[in-house]
Write an enzyme that holds these catalytic residues in place. Sequence first.
Site, PDB file in Angstrom:
ATOM      1  N   ASP A  69       0.846  -1.192   0.000  1.00 41.48           N
ATOM      2  CA  ASP A  69       0.000   0.000   0.000  1.00 41.48           C
ATOM      3  C   ASP A  69       0.887   1.250   0.000  1.00 41.48           C
ATOM      4  OD1 ASP A  69      -2.534  -1.413  -0.079  1.00 41.48           O
ATOM      5  OD2 ASP A  69      -2.013  -2.106   1.917  1.00 41.48           O
ATOM      6  N   SER A  70       0.552   2.252   0.779  1.00 42.52           N
ATOM      7  CA  SER A  70       1.253   3.538   0.641  1.00 42.52           C
ATOM      8  C   SER A  70       2.679   3.536   1.164  1.00 42.52           C
ATOM      9  CB  SER A  70       0.453   4.640   1.344  1.00 42.52           C
ATOM     10  OG  SER A  70      -0.732   4.911   0.630  1.00 42.52           O
ATOM     11  N   THR A  71       3.107   2.491   1.862  1.00 40.88           N
ATOM     12  CA  THR A  71       4.507   2.456   2.288  1.00 40.88           C
ATOM     13  C   THR A  71       5.442   2.358   1.080  1.00 40.88           C
ATOM     14  OG1 THR A  71       4.575   0.037   2.550  1.00 40.88           O
ATOM     15  CG2 THR A  71       3.874   1.339   4.461  1.00 40.88           C
ATOM     16  N   TYR A  72       4.937   1.876  -0.040  1.00 46.78           N
ATOM     17  CA  TYR A  72       5.751   1.780  -1.253  1.00 46.78           C
ATOM     18  C   TYR A  72       6.163   3.157  -1.760  1.00 46.78           C
ATOM     19  CZ  TYR A  72       6.761   1.352  -6.232  1.00 46.78           C
ATOM     20  OH  TYR A  72       7.336   1.467  -7.468  1.00 46.78           O
ATOM     21  N   SER A 117      -0.167  11.251   1.743  1.00 49.69           N
ATOM     22  CA  SER A 117      -0.284   9.998   0.982  1.00 49.69           C
ATOM     23  C   SER A 117      -1.101  10.208  -0.295  1.00 49.69           C
ATOM     24  CB  SER A 117      -0.923   8.905   1.853  1.00 49.69           C
ATOM     25  OG  SER A 117      -0.531   7.630   1.433  1.00 49.69           O
TER      26      SER A 117
END
Length: 605
Positions: free
Chosen positions: A402-405, A451
């Site tokens: 998810d948004s950690t990428y 994000s």
Amino acid sequence: MTDFIIHFLICNLFIGAVIILLFTLKRIFRNTLTGRTQYNIWFLLLALLAVPFLPISPQQVTAFFSWLPFGDSGSLPGAASSGNAADGVHAVTGAAGWMNDFTISVRSRTPSIAGLLLSGIWAAGILIIILLVIRSTQRLRRIKKSALPLQNREIQALYADCLRDMKLTKTIPIYSTAFLESPVITGCFRPCIYLPIHLISDCKSPELRYILLHELQHYRHKDNFVNYLMILAGILYWFNPLVWTAFTAMRSDREIACDSSVLRMLDKDAYQDYGFALINFAEKLSHTAFPFSAGLGGSIKQIKRRILNIAVYRKPSALKMAKNTAVYCLTAALLAGLVPALLSRAAEDNHYEWNGTGRNISSIDVSEYFNGYEGSFVLYDLTSDQWSIYNEDLASVRVSPDSTYKIYDALFALEEGIITPDASLLAWDETVYPFKAWNQDQTLSSALSASVNWYFQELDRQMGTEAIRSHIREIGYGNEDISGGPDSYWLESSLKISPVEQVELLTDTYRNTFDFAPKNIQAVKDSLRLDASPSGTLYGKTGTGQVDGENVNGWFVGFTETADNTYFFAVNIHAESNASGSKAAEIALDVLDEMNIREQNTGED
């Protein structure tokens, strides 16, 4: 279900090869293996047939054997989840007041038409086989109702002698019936023996004794219970002719095994009499058509094989039994190696094969902070080179980042020159998004803080798929799969990564082992800065995976710098709902507090 059926069909290719292998091994060692061992080898196949239906992962199998000297203590097993296409919105207020964890929902993956069709055919076949089993069972029940307790006192006395000879204390009723051709024993918990009337009238006492001993050997070795297992496997594998062939051979081997068990009770001079008894009644015996029973009968070909086995039978020596044990154990070890490939949760590459050899790893228990969630916590102490892990079963499970990428997407764009540390502004295209923070021009810092999906999607469009794939391979990001689409491959789609890998990548990025431009590393680091406390500065990024409107996957990854050390961490949680990045952040801060790594500070710097 459709994923399972595809994997199940692939498993049947492996199982078919195993069956051919077992037939080959039995042929090679036919002069070495006893009748009982040849029968017992089929139990390995029965165990293997159950593997695709076990709700465990290949890594849990590995962990089970990790106590062995050759086990890999660093292997961390687990499971995973997935999703696809974007739709819907959701916002989560931050855990410490500084975090806005915005996320967009995705739809569950639509099952393939081929998968649905195959699932339907499989289910229909199962239903038909179940109906046939029920029909056969009802016929046996009618025969049982018509049977009468055995009245012949001579045979009753002979039967009592057989029970004593076999040292059986359980009362096993014996009945006579006119509706059976062959004697059978039925029932697991309340076994009963049924003798055809024509055998009772035609048999001489020694011959009938052999028949009774044979049936009691079925009871002693719990063959009726094995029948239930074979029926269940036959129902599930109704479409596999090799499984049915194996079961036919298994039933034949079972009768030979029982013959051998009877012969071991007899004097050598009685072997010939036992064989003659079988020959005398070969034309009167038939293979039982009832699935829940074991009997003396069989086809003429099977009875011929049994007679030949009786003719050459010799009681096995201690050396021969040792050889049997060795062959059996080696065969079991060989088949055990196939277990991970047959597990249903092995269908996808969801596990990071982390080599923990030589690493300083310790398990910690912080389960109190994961109340209601499945998840893991991974911490790496840079100075002491120490790993602390909670829930090793999940720490190497790959799930959507998810948004950690976006941490690495930003680095890739900086390295490609799409943006620079001093010029990262991208103009908003006036598309109205569900979050106010998204509806404006964005810099790298604001885009990471809020994000903002469209910012990173635009970076990806300008970089191109090949550049993204090249960078992902360069740093070894998870499973390196970006096939899920240019705008959502990282959002509950194809790209997956484990908590352990998150921490390793953060550490390598911090050390700049990938030889990125230092100014680019610093730009991303500055954008990840969340807050500071007297004990250190916290950097991190949340990620939330929302599927069909429910938060099912929550991430918080980052690091905290203290005066004399740096600690890298990753928290991942799963649940049917409320598993958000902000919740993962709360858990991370609580654990870091407990470990005295930092003091949570919700105020301004």
